[in-house]
Design an enzyme around this catalytic site. Sequence first.
Site, PDB file in Angstrom:
ATOM      1  N   HIS A  72     -33.002 -39.697  17.804  1.00 47.80           N
ATOM      2  CA  HIS A  72     -32.870 -39.487  19.244  1.00 47.80           C
ATOM      3  C   HIS A  72     -32.849 -40.833  19.959  1.00 47.80           C
ATOM      4  O   HIS A  72     -33.758 -41.629  19.807  1.00 47.80           O
ATOM      5  CB  HIS A  72     -34.008 -38.618  19.791  1.00 47.80           C
ATOM      6  CG  HIS A  72     -33.751 -37.157  19.602  1.00 47.80           C
ATOM      7  ND1 HIS A  72     -34.224 -36.196  20.461  1.00 47.80           N
ATOM      8  CD2 HIS A  72     -33.045 -36.500  18.657  1.00 47.80           C
ATOM      9  CE1 HIS A  72     -33.822 -34.999  20.041  1.00 47.80           C
ATOM     10  NE2 HIS A  72     -33.108 -35.158  18.949  1.00 47.80           N
ATOM     11  N   TYR A 200     -38.408 -33.757  29.596  1.00 43.49           N
ATOM     12  CA  TYR A 200     -39.744 -33.706  30.181  1.00 43.49           C
ATOM     13  C   TYR A 200     -39.574 -33.347  31.656  1.00 43.49           C
ATOM     14  O   TYR A 200     -38.915 -34.080  32.395  1.00 43.49           O
ATOM     15  CB  TYR A 200     -40.439 -35.072  30.057  1.00 43.49           C
ATOM     16  CG  TYR A 200     -40.874 -35.433  28.652  1.00 43.49           C
ATOM     17  CD1 TYR A 200     -39.968 -35.906  27.714  1.00 43.49           C
ATOM     18  CD2 TYR A 200     -42.207 -35.305  28.268  1.00 43.49           C
ATOM     19  CE1 TYR A 200     -40.374 -36.248  26.422  1.00 43.49           C
ATOM     20  CE2 TYR A 200     -42.625 -35.650  26.984  1.00 43.49           C
ATOM     21  CZ  TYR A 200     -41.701 -36.120  26.068  1.00 43.49           C
ATOM     22  OH  TYR A 200     -42.112 -36.448  24.805  1.00 43.49           O
ATOM     23  N   PRO A 291     -50.742 -34.885  24.238  1.00 42.17           N
ATOM     24  CA  PRO A 291     -49.475 -35.000  23.500  1.00 42.17           C
ATOM     25  C   PRO A 291     -48.275 -35.448  24.326  1.00 42.17           C
ATOM     26  O   PRO A 291     -47.195 -35.640  23.771  1.00 42.17           O
ATOM     27  CB  PRO A 291     -49.255 -33.580  22.959  1.00 42.17           C
ATOM     28  CG  PRO A 291     -50.053 -32.703  23.858  1.00 42.17           C
ATOM     29  CD  PRO A 291     -51.204 -33.506  24.348  1.00 42.17           C
ATOM     30  N   LYS A 295     -47.809 -39.620  20.885  1.00 40.34           N
ATOM     31  CA  LYS A 295     -48.424 -40.753  20.192  1.00 40.34           C
ATOM     32  C   LYS A 295     -49.416 -40.375  19.095  1.00 40.34           C
ATOM     33  O   LYS A 295     -49.800 -41.224  18.292  1.00 40.34           O
ATOM     34  CB  LYS A 295     -49.138 -41.667  21.208  1.00 40.34           C
ATOM     35  CG  LYS A 295     -48.209 -42.477  22.062  1.00 40.34           C
ATOM     36  CD  LYS A 295     -47.552 -43.606  21.280  1.00 40.34           C
ATOM     37  CE  LYS A 295     -46.228 -44.016  21.863  1.00 40.34           C
ATOM     38  NZ  LYS A 295     -45.046 -43.725  21.084  1.00 40.34           N
ATOM     39  N   TYR A 383     -42.704 -45.498  24.394  1.00 44.65           N
ATOM     40  CA  TYR A 383     -42.355 -44.239  23.726  1.00 44.65           C
ATOM     41  C   TYR A 383     -41.839 -44.497  22.311  1.00 44.65           C
ATOM     42  O   TYR A 383     -42.210 -43.792  21.363  1.00 44.65           O
ATOM     43  CB  TYR A 383     -41.309 -43.484  24.555  1.00 44.65           C
ATOM     44  CG  TYR A 383     -41.146 -42.037  24.173  1.00 44.65           C
ATOM     45  CD1 TYR A 383     -41.831 -41.039  24.853  1.00 44.65           C
ATOM     46  CD2 TYR A 383     -40.297 -41.651  23.130  1.00 44.65           C
ATOM     47  CE1 TYR A 383     -41.692 -39.705  24.512  1.00 44.65           C
ATOM     48  CE2 TYR A 383     -40.149 -40.320  22.782  1.00 44.65           C
ATOM     49  CZ  TYR A 383     -40.847 -39.351  23.482  1.00 44.65           C
ATOM     50  OH  TYR A 383     -40.716 -38.037  23.131  1.00 44.65           O
TER      51      TYR A 383
HETATM   52  C1  PHB Z   1     -42.873 -31.633  19.860  1.00 39.20           C
HETATM   53  O1  PHB Z   1     -41.677 -31.584  19.524  1.00 39.20           O
HETATM   54  O2  PHB Z   1     -43.716 -30.877  19.366  1.00 39.20           O
HETATM   55  C2  PHB Z   1     -43.291 -32.624  20.876  1.00 39.20           C
HETATM   56  C3  PHB Z   1     -42.358 -33.527  21.379  1.00 39.20           C
HETATM   57  C4  PHB Z   1     -42.750 -34.452  22.325  1.00 39.20           C
HETATM   58  C5  PHB Z   1     -44.055 -34.487  22.778  1.00 39.20           C
HETATM   59  C6  PHB Z   1     -44.994 -33.602  22.267  1.00 39.20           C
HETATM   60  C7  PHB Z   1     -44.613 -32.662  21.309  1.00 39.20           C
HETATM   61  O3  PHB Z   1     -44.409 -35.398  23.719  1.00 39.20           O
END
Ligand code: PHB
Length: 389
Positions: A72, A200, A291, A295, A383
């Site tokens: 990604h 997000y 989450p 990280k 990130y």
């Molecule tokens: C996930 O794909 O489970 C996931 C992706 C990004 C995050 C947290 C969880 O910030």
Amino acid sequence: MRTAIGIIGAGPAGLFLSHLLHRRGIASVVLERRDRDYCERRQRAGVVEHGVAEALRASGAGARMDRDGFVHDGIELRHGGRGHRVDFPGLTGRNVLIYAQTEIVKDLIARRLADGGEVLFEAEATAIEDIGTDRPRVRFTRGGAEEVLECDYVVACDGFHGIGRASLPADVVRTFEKVYPFSWLGILADAAPSGDELVYVHSPRGFALHSMRSERVSRHYLQVPNGTDTADWPDERIWAELEARSARPGWTLNRGPITDKGITPMRSFVTEPMRHGSLFLAGDAAHIVPPTGAKGLNLAMHDVMLLADALGQWADDGDTAGLDAYSATALRRVWRAEHFSYWMTTLLHTDPEGTEFDRRLQVAHLEHIAASEAASRHLAENYTGLPRV
Ligand code: PHB
Ligand code: APR
């Protein structure tokens, strides 16, 4: 039973450490209280930092990740019906891989067993003794009988609820904690991802996140109040809420059968120091992040990469400089990730105690990230994972 390094916990931290030590010719035994099937099925996060993917690859455990994982090159930050794409390679020269933690666990278990590694499932550590000496011992129970593992060092990779942290003397430990006033409701669905990249979402109804596991499986999250019961969230309510929070012209949410629902509380937590005597802590045993910044897995992997190098130095020529520096070195990255995870969390979630003033600040901040390359780079650097902290 005797080994060089006694490892408690067969999560990503314990398994990767055991694998890295094996590659340096250092013996270890992994004690895991659950069975193999349970460890391989647990649904966890899915974003692998650039440097962690490289470390897995370099250790010879990255083949399936490179075949089945997705590179990604960015994420979308969405609010008010508009999206801003953060371009990782353009801003940092790095990217991330989407590959589920549970798949990394499967790969590492298979690899340890193929290499003749000792991973003892359904073996629960009950006490860590004599950590003030160079002959620490782990008591554990297996098949109803008590056994003892003697080692040179013990590494507790036993997660937030393990016994490792509690085995550090109370007078040397400090903990730092923040509990957030919201949780995540996470689902897995048999539906194609609703786009190529993670989204997000900041919205007045609360945060949402669109992620994925494969070309046919989506992973979505919704901010929900603490104490939420998944029984109050029938499938239709989840899809409707995801749509209401995330609407953007030209974007559609792909629906499909929901195969898993779970609640994740949001917490920041740090233990200092991460070592006392011959006991080391790594991964969730020492620290937790919410989450939002993806990280948790990456920090756990960085801890054990550091520890494997330090234990290699010790095994090669008895040099303990790396081991002595482990806690301070690891904690620098931990605190950087703590800040980033807190920052992403407070930027995107609706604080139930917050005011309209707080919401306006969040929107101003999101607009600044969209308008400023420097602000976008700050996010992208953190990130994708900072090479050095
Ligand atoms: C996930 O794909 O489970 C996931 C992706 C990004 C995050 C947290 C969880 O910030
Ligand atoms: N004896 C043996 N095993 C134990 C004990 C014990 N007393 N206590 C806990 N364990 C095991 C758990 O069953 C679990 O398999 O330790 C393991 C810890 O693994 P994880 O919780 O996956 O922790 P870690 O390897 O540090 O990985 C951190 O997991 O929670 C996510 O977001 C987090 O992605 C991050 C990752």
